[in-house]
Design an enzyme around this catalytic site. Sequence first.
Site, PDB file in Angstrom:
ATOM      1  N   LYS A 154     -55.631  13.657  19.484  1.00  0.00           N
ATOM      2  CA  LYS A 154     -55.974  12.462  18.702  1.00  0.00           C
ATOM      3  C   LYS A 154     -56.077  11.271  19.647  1.00  0.00           C
ATOM      4  O   LYS A 154     -55.261  11.130  20.566  1.00  0.00           O
ATOM      5  CB  LYS A 154     -54.887  12.229  17.644  1.00  0.00           C
ATOM      6  N   SER A 200     -55.203   9.275   8.657  1.00  0.00           N
ATOM      7  CA  SER A 200     -56.043   8.869   9.756  1.00  0.00           C
ATOM      8  C   SER A 200     -56.401   9.993  10.724  1.00  0.00           C
ATOM      9  O   SER A 200     -57.336   9.833  11.511  1.00  0.00           O
ATOM     10  CB  SER A 200     -55.328   7.761  10.534  1.00  0.00           C
ATOM     11  N   SER A 258     -50.634  10.453   7.473  1.00  0.00           N
ATOM     12  CA  SER A 258     -51.833  10.666   8.284  1.00  0.00           C
ATOM     13  C   SER A 258     -51.964  12.059   8.899  1.00  0.00           C
ATOM     14  O   SER A 258     -52.997  12.394   9.465  1.00  0.00           O
ATOM     15  CB  SER A 258     -51.916   9.625   9.402  1.00  0.00           C
TER      16      SER A 258
END
Lengths: 497, 498
Positions: A83, A163, A187
């Site tokens: 990420k 997210s 998330s």
Amino acid sequence: MPTDANSLTDLGVREIRDGVAAGDFSAREVAEACNAAVASAEALNAFIVATPEKALEAANAVDAARAKGDALGPMAGVPIGMKDLFATKGVQTTAASHILEGFVPPYESTVSQKLWDAGAAMLGKLNMDQFAMGSSNETSYFGNVASPWRKAGSNAAMSPGGSSGGTSAAIAARLCPAATGTDTGGSIRQPAAFTGICGIKPTYGRCSRWGVVAFASSLDQAGPMARSVEDCAIMLGAMAGFDPKDSTSLDASVPDWFGNLDADLRGKRVGIPREYRMDGTDQAILDSWDMGAQWLRDAGAEIVEVSLPHTKYALPAYYIVAPAEASSNLARYDGVRYGLRDLPEGAGLQDMYAATRADGFGDEVKRRIMLGTYVLSAGFYDAYYTQAQKIRTLVQRDFEAAFEACDVILAPTTPTASFPLDSLNNDPLTMYLNDVFAVPASLAGLPAMSVPATLTAEGLPLGLQIVGPAMDEQGVLNAGLAIEQRAGFTARPDRWW
Amino acid sequence: MSTYRIHGATGEWEVVIGLEVHAQVSTNAKLFSGASTAFGAEPNSQVSLVDAAMPGMLPVPNRECIRQAVRTGMAIEAEINAWSRFDRKNYFYADLPQGYQISQLYHPIVGEGSLTIEADEKAGIPEDKVIGIERIHVEQDAGKLMHDQHPTMSYVDLNRTGVALMEIVSRPDMRSPAEAGAYVRKLRSILRYVGSCDGNMEEGSMRADVNVSVRKPGEEFGTRTETKNVNSVRFVMQAIEHEARRQVDLIEDGGTVVQETRLFDPNTGTTRSMRSKEDAHDYRYFPDPDLLPLELDEAFLAECRASLPELPDAKRARYEGELGLTPYNARELTAEVETFARFETLLAETAKALDKNEADVATQVANWSLSVAPGVMKSLGDEGDAAHATAARQAAILKMQDAGEISGGQAKEIFERVLREGREPEEIAATEGLKQVSDTGAIEAEIDKIIAANQDKVEEYRGGKDKLFGFFVGQTMKAMQGKANPAVVNQLLKDKLG
């Protein structure tokens, strides 16, 4: 054993590392297969930066180590996505923002370094909601991520959740077997649920936050996302551990979660929180929840009703605490030392700040900075921030009381299945409601995971959430495994990208 | 009670002063990063990733900084808070990379304490006075902006960013510039004793924010102003004088004092407005979520307490009580760490050399340390090397003097040669003829000659003209070329003149 590229990308973490160790295929073959999958999936926009050469380099090192007879790490030969919130040395790290576009850290985050040390290889930096603020992966400066899933009979692009939406899309689309996520208020869990994969947010402090771009420090927690519970267990083991560079890091040994996986839940009590039966929750969600309870009963657990009375205050409290911390954490992006600098002709320092931040932050980030600034302001602090902290304490106590009566809690991960991109953009409050079931565990710092349960009538995945007491990732993973074994979730998105 | 007053057109005004002293903690590393804290390094050469607020960087408290703050708190007999917490003070400035300063607003590490300033008649402090200290908290320093390096841009040096400061906040207990000056000096002395701050105001390791208000004696406190970053004791006193006068003039002219932040200009000795309360930042303090509360256990506190040295007040009392020094000498010797350290070393050395108790030689050593030795050093200037003045050599001089082998003047002369040449005092005394004659035979012979030659004066003296005794002493000393032991000369003369 499968050796063609397609079947290599279908393998999970355990299968890859065991296959590499056994010599069924080389780490390089896996890396090449994943590199090719990443390269052919641009339509998903899951990666901001691909690093195929890094993936090969790490794979070669694993192959060479194996050839020499060296011991291989628990992630040896496994290519993963990272990420873009994790600082990666020499590789652009942006938190999907314009303000950090082009920023190349001279340091490596603790968690990513631990993964490389365990033998994992980096395929690239995954797209996400900007600064991890969002629940649909539509706030990235680098464009929306499209879920590989679509509703039956529709071509509308769906949200992969957020997210960690690049992460969830990449794993569901078989671009990589696993990837890192971070979870501040859902998330990891919400995108996992939206895309039919697993993801666990460990106890706050299990994974070091050092080198992870901060959103809300008291809530941010890294965790693995993968297609199976055991893969999550393996990868979490490689990510977790005390880090003296993070003062909030848990100084506790890392259990062998993978080795201790056990789906036999006899003697365990599973709590069903009464207050999670909220208005507006899809019937399909409620049905899957009932089904999940039945699966856990089948696994030997006793189902008990528990009460988490302050649940309805958790989301409002979260949207005070998280923006408050964010408004301060994001003050460092000021154009002075790194990242974007907008210096209009003749501008002074204040003008530079204003121009840089106006241009460098997206709308959602600005919204939260303003919210956070407001709730910390003189005259409002006690009414908002102090109250929210009290609620946070009450939510923690709710869980403590509930765990007197049960070992883990079962709940839906989200109130709905995935929704089409662009459908909630103008409705931030509805967007925030996506995390209504996820946020309480975040506020309490508890381990929580989402595992796929079923598909909706429209063919979209639904997840179930398991929350455990602090430090009991094992209990969470074990219950997750029991669900996984009974759900028999084998659905995968039809390739359109 | 201070009698310091501002004389205004409407009568007398009292000035009320509180000080916030920022003291840089003496440690090698910064408060939350491992970067060095040495003064005067190349710009931006002592900046860690944490100090530069790179994305994802986290603060980790430096135990030594915490320890020094706790020891300082103990030295002012303050309450130590076993549970304290760091807060963020949020504001944007180019010298503040994080966009916030990590400080302690709500739960400081040190609570209520005090220190005593000593009576000083000349300065208008008639008696000892206790000044309350509200709190000490620990916080990060900011960097430094440089505006003179480029025609249109400002440069930033982050070397100081993140260095640990103690903010020591007094109560508004001072009533004159002299009291404020005495407070700063006393505080600096305590910090140096404890070793928690070098107290070097020129290098900025100690600076004061000066809060001043005026009132008619007995009335409520007036509105205060805060003058920032004043960096010497003299400037603190100047800033107060100027600010008090300005406020009195302002009020008497029909104006009102506004609560504001002011700057001190050392060139003019005046203060000027920096920003008013209306422009004040809203710092949006909140607990730093990157840091856990600071919890100090008993073992840590016990170690802090055990490591404290004898403090100025206790030392002064001991010098007066046990060593029998005058209050003046005791105060002078205990004011600075270097001074008492030198004194105590020489005292021990001298007592050993003379085989006496320290108390029996303390006055001699104190006079030597405070007046004789500094006088010689000062007169020599660069020609002398202080490194030659070891405690052993000075003790040797004091021993010879104590034994009557050398006079006070000879002691000075010998010390001068020690400083110039690095030779041993005994050897100097022996080879340079710097010994006084205590041999009664030689002196008696000279006295006999003088009495014989001055019979008329002897008669006058014996007839009651006591003043003439000095004449005989002078004649004897002259005959002995100044090397006779005056005590012996006196005794012999008394015996012989009857």
